[in-house]
Scaffold this motif. Sequence first.
Motif, PDB file in Angstrom:
ATOM      1  N   VAL A   1       0.842  -1.190   0.000  1.00 33.07           N
ATOM      2  CA  VAL A   1       0.000   0.000   0.000  1.00 33.07           C
ATOM      3  C   VAL A   1       0.878   1.242   0.000  1.00 33.07           C
ATOM      4  O   VAL A   1       1.817   1.338   0.793  1.00 33.07           O
TER       5      VAL A   1
ATOM      6  N   LYS B   1       0.621   5.447   0.234  1.00 36.68           N
ATOM      7  CA  LYS B   1      -0.311   6.510   0.613  1.00 36.68           C
ATOM      8  C   LYS B   1       0.356   7.879   0.530  1.00 36.68           C
ATOM      9  O   LYS B   1       1.455   8.061   1.038  1.00 36.68           O
TER      10      LYS B   1
ATOM     11  N   VAL C   1      -4.703   6.835  -1.676  1.00 34.57           N
ATOM     12  CA  VAL C   1      -4.260   5.500  -1.273  1.00 34.57           C
ATOM     13  C   VAL C   1      -4.248   4.580  -2.492  1.00 34.57           C
ATOM     14  O   VAL C   1      -5.253   4.446  -3.184  1.00 34.57           O
TER      15      VAL C   1
ATOM     16  N   GLU D   1       2.515  -2.275   4.684  1.00 32.54           N
ATOM     17  CA  GLU D   1       2.077  -3.661   4.561  1.00 32.54           C
ATOM     18  C   GLU D   1       0.574  -3.705   4.273  1.00 32.54           C
ATOM     19  O   GLU D   1      -0.194  -2.911   4.818  1.00 32.54           O
ATOM     20  N   PHE D   2       0.137  -4.639   3.445  1.00 36.25           N
ATOM     21  CA  PHE D   2      -1.279  -4.833   3.146  1.00 36.25           C
ATOM     22  C   PHE D   2      -1.894  -5.717   4.233  1.00 36.25           C
ATOM     23  O   PHE D   2      -1.356  -6.777   4.560  1.00 36.25           O
TER      24      PHE D   2
ATOM     25  N   LEU E   1      -6.129   1.395  10.231  1.00 38.08           N
ATOM     26  CA  LEU E   1      -5.829   1.782   8.845  1.00 38.08           C
ATOM     27  C   LEU E   1      -5.607   3.283   8.771  1.00 38.08           C
ATOM     28  O   LEU E   1      -4.731   3.757   8.069  1.00 38.08           O
TER      29      LEU E   1
HETATM   30  P1  AMP Z   1      -7.215   5.042   4.287  1.00 38.04           P
HETATM   31  O1  AMP Z   1      -7.588   6.361   3.675  1.00 38.04           O
HETATM   32  O2  AMP Z   1      -5.850   5.001   4.862  1.00 38.04           O
HETATM   33  O3  AMP Z   1      -8.268   4.474   5.184  1.00 38.04           O
HETATM   34  O4  AMP Z   1      -7.252   4.026   3.061  1.00 38.04           O
HETATM   35  C1  AMP Z   1      -8.393   3.910   2.246  1.00 38.04           C
HETATM   36  C2  AMP Z   1      -8.741   2.459   2.063  1.00 38.04           C
HETATM   37  O5  AMP Z   1      -7.616   1.744   1.526  1.00 38.04           O
HETATM   38  C3  AMP Z   1      -9.071   1.751   3.354  1.00 38.04           C
HETATM   39  O6  AMP Z   1     -10.404   1.956   3.718  1.00 38.04           O
HETATM   40  C4  AMP Z   1      -8.770   0.319   3.001  1.00 38.04           C
HETATM   41  O7  AMP Z   1      -9.833  -0.239   2.260  1.00 38.04           O
HETATM   42  C5  AMP Z   1      -7.577   0.459   2.089  1.00 38.04           C
HETATM   43  N1  AMP Z   1      -6.326   0.306   2.842  1.00 38.04           N
HETATM   44  C6  AMP Z   1      -5.593   1.298   3.381  1.00 38.04           C
HETATM   45  N2  AMP Z   1      -4.513   0.810   4.008  1.00 38.04           N
HETATM   46  C7  AMP Z   1      -4.550  -0.531   3.873  1.00 38.04           C
HETATM   47  C8  AMP Z   1      -3.719  -1.598   4.290  1.00 38.04           C
HETATM   48  N3  AMP Z   1      -2.590  -1.389   4.978  1.00 38.04           N
HETATM   49  N4  AMP Z   1      -4.087  -2.851   3.957  1.00 38.04           N
HETATM   50  C9  AMP Z   1      -5.208  -3.081   3.250  1.00 38.04           C
HETATM   51  N5  AMP Z   1      -6.031  -2.129   2.807  1.00 38.04           N
HETATM   52  C10 AMP Z   1      -5.724  -0.847   3.113  1.00 38.04           C
END
Ligand code: AMP
Length: 430
Positions: A141, A143, A153, A186-187, A282
């Motif tokens: 991932v 970001k 993301v 990490e995913f 997350l």
């Molecule tokens: P976030 O804005 O950081 O919440 O990321 C948006 C979406 O990406 C999340 O709601 C998850 O569906 C996905 N996501 C973010 N980080 C991860 C991660 N480390 N592993 C798996 N999915 C992720």
Amino acid sequence: MNVLVVGSGGREHALAWAIRRSPGVDELHVAPGNAGTASIARNVDIGADDVEALTAFARGHAIDLTVVGPEAPLNAGLVDRMRAEGLVCYGPTAAAARLEGSKAFAKEFMQRHGIPTAAFAVFDDVSGARAFARTLEPPLVIKADGLAAGKGVIIAASHAEADDAIDAMLVEKRFGDSGGRVVVEEFLRGEEVSVHAVCTADRALILPSSQDHKRAFDNDEGPNTGGMGAIAPVPWLTAADLEHVRERVIMPVLHGMRAEGAPFTGTLYAGLMWTPGGPKVLEFNTRFGDPETEALMPLLAGDVAAMFMGAATGRLPDAVPIRAGAAATVVVASGGYPGAYPTGRPIEGLVAESEDGEMVFHAGTRLAPDGRVVTAGGRVLAVTGWGADLRGALERAYRLVARVGFDGAFSRSDIGRRHIDGSRTQNRKG
Ligand code: AMP
Ligand code: GLY
């Protein structure tokens, strides 16, 4: 009590609706609001980002409590500005809102305070980011650091895709300033759960768990959106699970922010992945989720205005009465959303005032000069049902969805379904 709600979406209509039901509230204003808030409050023609005008309005109209919906004014320092004027404003200061405003800050903060989250590192250089990405097994991932309206993301299926994402953020600056630094992480596998806590610097009221549906179409297909529907509570999540989130996530945040000189007051929304090893964060949001709020507010039986007032003034009540049962919200969106979409389409079948158990929260609507309610956004309505259980809540919500509409309207037909038909495949208990 005179209350001002800042924002114009379904979240703000739901907040205003809950505040309106609070016994001590005399006058309620929403800035700028929408056609839904206009039916229960006075809309004020000030943009949610206009810190100076909002502060002047609160001062001039003897507002006792301001409740801020969206993240942008928080990061722009609305709470700081209002407090400097001696006004009571529920929400975090700009320094505390960095938990949402900077993903790099949030990740490093979690590391400093032992809060469970995905393994990661932060980079401002391409070679460092690429080298670290090589140490992670795909998918991984990437970001962008800052606020990117949910678009910053990228889940990379391979190291080559990760390289591209890193270049897009650091070299091409495709996310503007928010891409000046990247988080490589990490995913995580599991089921996503949202937990909202109403916080004062050292105490928190944990609200029922909830779950968003971020993809545009059924079966979690299509592009990511702001959220196409929500349920609350998550049926399999126990009181002990919520207590675990309080102890391992929410309280360490409050303690850590105090220790770092930026005490957190306001709504702390933990976006969690419930992995086989328990919940991992997350992301943090420092405001209510949308559409989660539209499902959460009907579950709060107590005096919501007093709860926000208490949080903002350090006198948070010990508990918030929760209504038994469940709530479900189905978003009705404009054709084309999350891409380009038309506006100004008349909306048919709106119920005038929320009856008990069925509510149409307005997300993107406005009153046309001829008095009709027309579409004014991508997410137009957040149709909410309450029931003795999730099945009942969904039946009510979808019954209402069938009655409202406008040219080009679409909604997902599978909100909450994974919990009803057993199609949920991933969680630690499954
Ligand atoms: P976030 O804005 O950081 O919440 O990321 C948006 C979406 O990406 C999340 O709601 C998850 O569906 C996905 N996501 C973010 N980080 C991860 C991660 N480390 N592993 C798996 N999915 C992720
Ligand atoms: N529903 C996701 C969010 O408000 O960020």
